[in-house]
Write an enzyme that holds these catalytic residues in place. Structure first.
Site, PDB file in Angstrom:
ATOM      1  N   ASP A 270       0.777  -1.093  -0.061  1.00  0.00           N
ATOM      2  CA  ASP A 270       0.114  -0.108  -0.110  1.00  0.00           C
ATOM      3  C   ASP A 270       0.820   1.246   0.098  1.00  0.00           C
ATOM      4  O   ASP A 270       2.137   0.934   0.245  1.00  0.00           O
ATOM      5  CB  ASP A 270      -0.699  -0.108   1.071  1.00  0.00           C
ATOM      6  CG  ASP A 270      -2.224   0.881   1.008  1.00  0.00           C
ATOM      7  OD1 ASP A 270      -2.080   1.896  -0.213  1.00  0.00           O
ATOM      8  OD2 ASP A 270      -3.213   0.780   1.579  1.00  0.00           O
TER       9      ASP A 270
HETATM   10  C1  BGC Z   1      -5.139   3.120  -0.108  1.00  0.00           C
HETATM   11  C2  BGC Z   1      -5.192   2.287  -1.123  1.00  0.00           C
HETATM   12  C3  BGC Z   1      -4.970   2.939  -2.285  1.00  0.00           C
HETATM   13  C4  BGC Z   1      -3.773   3.691  -2.284  1.00  0.00           C
HETATM   14  C5  BGC Z   1      -3.548   4.521  -3.824  1.00  0.00           C
HETATM   15  C6  BGC Z   1      -3.779   4.214  -0.183  1.00  0.00           C
HETATM   16  O1  BGC Z   1      -3.931   5.328   0.939  1.00  0.00           O
HETATM   17  O2  BGC Z   1      -4.952   2.527   1.231  1.00  0.00           O
HETATM   18  O3  BGC Z   1      -6.310   1.367  -1.014  1.00  0.00           O
HETATM   19  O4  BGC Z   1      -5.004   2.117  -3.562  1.00  0.00           O
HETATM   20  O5  BGC Z   1      -3.720   4.616  -1.384  1.00  0.00           O
HETATM   21  O6  BGC Z   1      -4.252   5.627  -3.887  1.00  0.00           O
END
Ligand code: BGC
Length: 708
Positions: A270
């Protein structure tokens, strides 16, 4: 924070190295097959890697410009764009305003995923996801960062709207269709967030301590179904599991994901969720996003022998192999022809909203509202003029959005009037009041189960002043309705409806659409009743908005999942606590009756299938859809097991007076639990109850079957 790794985890790790993959039975009938085989794509990756420099490899395993995997010009490998998320394409721009990824200026805002789960209609999950996949292809998005599927453990979790509710079986059936829908368009689908990311409160500081059984029986089945359906990317979670951040945890990636679920494609972190380069490289992780910050010391680690070039090659290979298998390098990144599909996507969004709305209460059949009557309907409340939506990376703006008032006017014309702050006289004089309430849920923070006191007061005042009040709730999860639910004439749970879902709401209110949604969650009377309570560190309160730097100065704290496998209705059943509205519940404008349960064979052997059949009759005078639910209860077990577990469901459309026979096949997994001695699924001999009904607390038919 818990420092020592439990023995069972060490044992699993040893097993993961020495055993073959566990037999998997959590599977739908289809799975996605990529255009280039895993083996062929692996060969292509090997050939290319033989020509790549170390710098090129290191640049590839850390993302760049927030949402890209870096390509290599000299080999004609384009940069690969990744974008969110489960409820539609998040259109992103650079600082100078230009579009990230390329071509699409707009994307369809679909009803949120928890509402998709409320449809209990896997075929719709396929259509929904296919539409999103097509918008990805139109907009140059090669990798969709979805579906999200962490299980609903805490009603307060800010991201519940992005997931599929509390039950692993329901979530699994929706997720597998979702994955196939996205990938059938040539877009790679990412299962996230693996694993144990069940709160947004200080998520990078949350150490989820989850028992082996709960991991396998509750947290992992939706991921497993996604893997089996052919998902080609997985994103690890922000939180820690048993003392290690998921994105750099060998146990999470190598043991749980790769060994137990048999997953073989790309794993990514993530965004900004890993901290130790050596651990990241050694854990089975393939790609650090959004940049290679933690692995910036990779060269030093190589020089010191702490990591090997094989470790780095393994990461690069997974990225290349996944991209080669889906053909993403050798096709134009955008496919503008798919722009013509937008009207179909709008239609799908509307169809989902129609089946997602859950009618929770309908005293004296106040609904549907007669559109021909001369009456005055006062509309007020939070989301009457403002479209309710979930925020964070999952945000999708949509286009031509229809707010509640727009939709109501279209159907009820002059009958409806919006009043922002109606006084008591206005409320009293109205024939009906439509009162909108709900929550603004988002990634990065949790929100209280109870509405703000001023909002509660306003609802109480209105329901006490006019007994003909219909409350519409827009939220991403359960909210506290306990103080006013008995006073409201009707309660309609409408989730976050997407850009045109209010049209479906107006149809439900007027009776043009007969509601058929069923809750994919239990809604508790008070938060203290719920399995996740308490989960905040002692003395802490929820905050509103992103924690920002506060999160990083915060110590890691343990969240003990003391409920074990007793999550959601499994918890309320075992504790004898009545929820306000149970899992699987939802009313219709017609009525259904269940009859003639037949279970074959009555005695079965380990691994045999069991066929459950029964009749459902529409006993009312309106056509309507019913979701029949099949739960299993193990009557004699060596371990504590839930009173009932959902193991099958079917949604059927019935004309007035019509009867249909429903048939559901139960397999080995339907009767098994995760055995912590053998680290595998186990069916124990003895009697099992089969419970059939219209909700987890409305069982009409009960039978028995025996495993010899
Ligand atoms: C989230 C993810 C997301 C990523 C990219 C993160 O803050 O937890 O689910 O895909 O950002 O936007």
């Amino acid at each position: 924070m818990k420092k020592s790794v439990p023995v069972w985890i060490l044992l699993l790790f040893v097993l993961s190295v020495s055993c073959t993959t566990t037999k998997i039975e959590n599977k739908g009938t289809e799975s996605f097959v990529p255009p280039v085989s895993y083996e062929k794509a692996g060969e292509k990756a090997d050939s290319l890697m033989a020509l790549m420099t170390l710098d090129e490899k290191l640049e590839m395993i850390g993302g760049f410009e927030r949402f890209y995997i870096k390509g290599i010009k000299r080999f004609n490998l384009p940069d690969i764009y990744l974008s969110d998320a489960t409820q539609g394409v998040h259109i992103r721009r650079t600082q100078d305003g230009s579009l990230l990824g390329g071509t699409i200026e707009k994307s369809t805002a679909f009803p949120c995923p928890i509402s998709l789960a409320a449809t209990w209609n896997p075929a719709l999950a396929n259509d929904y996801a296919k539409s999103i996949g097509e918008e990805c292809r139109a907009g140059g998005v090669a990798v969709l960062l979805g579906p999200g599927m962490n299980n609903y453990r805490i009603s307060q979790c800010g991201r519940n709207f992005e997931y599929f509710g509390e039950d692993p079986f329901l979530a699994a059936r929706m997720v597998e269709k979702y994955v196939i829908g996205v990938e059938s368009t040539g877009t790679i689908s990412t299962l996230k967030h693996f694993i144990g990311n069940n709160t947004e409160f200080m998520r990078r500081r949350s150490n989820s301590i989850i028992s082996e059984r709960e991991l396998h029986e509750i947290n992992m089945p939706a991921f497993e179904a996604g893997v089996n359906a052919g998902a080609m990317a997985v994103m690890t979670a922000y939180n820690l599991v048993d003392g290690e951040w998921c994105g750099q945890s060998t146990f999470v990636i190598d043991t749980l994901l790769r060994h137990y679920l048999g997953y073989k494609w790309l794993v990514m972190t993530d965004w900004n969720s890993v901290w130790d380069g050596e651990k990241v490289i050694k854990s089975g992780q393939d790609l650090e996003m959004p940049s290679g910050k933690a692995i910036a010391n990779a060269k030093e680690l190589l020089d010191s022998g702490k990591v090997s070039i094989d470790d780095i090659n393994g990461m690069v290979k997974k990225i290349l192999q996944t991209c080669f298998a889906m053909n993403v390098y050798n096709r134009p990144q955008s496919d503008p022809e798919l722009l013509s599909k937008f009207p179909e996507h709008e239609q799908t969004a509307l169809d989902v909203a129609r089946e997602a709305i859950v009618l929770l209460k309908n005293s004296g059949n106040i609904l549907p509202i007669d559109t021909t009557k001369d009456q005055h309907i006062l509309v007020t409340g939070k989301f009457a003029e403002l479209l309710a939506r979930g925020r964070g990376s999952a945000s999708v703006e949509g286009y031509d959005t229809v707010n509640m008032m727009d939709a109501l006017k279209e159907v009820f014309g002059q009958q409806v009037e919006y009043v922002e702050h109606p006084d008591d006289a206005a409320i009293k004089n109205a024939d009906l009041v439509i009162l909108s309430t709900g929550t603004d849920d988002s990634e990065s923070w949790d929100r209280p189960f109870a509405l703000p006191a001023s909002e509660e007061d306003n609802i109480m005042r209105i329901v006490n002043t006019n007994p003909n009040t219909i409350v519409i709730v827009n939220s991403g999860g359960g909210i506290k309705m306990t103080d006013w639910s008995d006073k409201a004439a009707a309660i309609v749970y409408a989730w976050y409806p997407g850009q045109n879902g209010n049209i479906a709401l107006a149809e439900v209110l007027s009776g043009k659409t007969n509601p058929s949604g069923k809750l994919p969650i239990s809604i508790e009377k008070k938060f203290e009743d719920s399995p996740g309570y308490p989960y905040l560190p002692a003395g802490e309160k929820l905050f509103s908005g992103r924690p920002g730097d506060r999160e990083f100065s915060y110590p890691v704290y343990d969240i003990h999942y003391n409920e074990g496998v007793f999550v959601g209705y499994r918890w309320y059943d075992s504790k004898n606590i009545a929820p306000l509205f149970p899992f699987g519940y939802g009313l219709s404008y017609t009525t259904f009756e269940y009859d003639n349960l037949d279970i074959t064979p009555e005695n079965f052997n380990d691994g045999d299938n069991v066929t459950v059949s029964f009749e459902v009759k529409n006993t009312g005078n309106k056509a309507g859809a019913e979701t029949a639910q099949i739960y299993v209860n193990d009557e004699e077990s060596s371990v504590p097991r839930p009173e009932k577990e959902l193991k099958g469901f079917k949604k059927i459309m019935l004309q007035p007076g019509e009867t249909k026979t429903v048939e559901v096949v139960l397999n080995k997994r339907s009767f098994a639990f995760w055995d912590t001695k053998t680290h595998n699924w186990l069916e124990e001999p003895g009697a099992f109850k089969i419970l059939v009904g219209s909700s987890s607390r409305d069982i009409s038919l009960t039978g028995e079957v025996t495993l010899d």
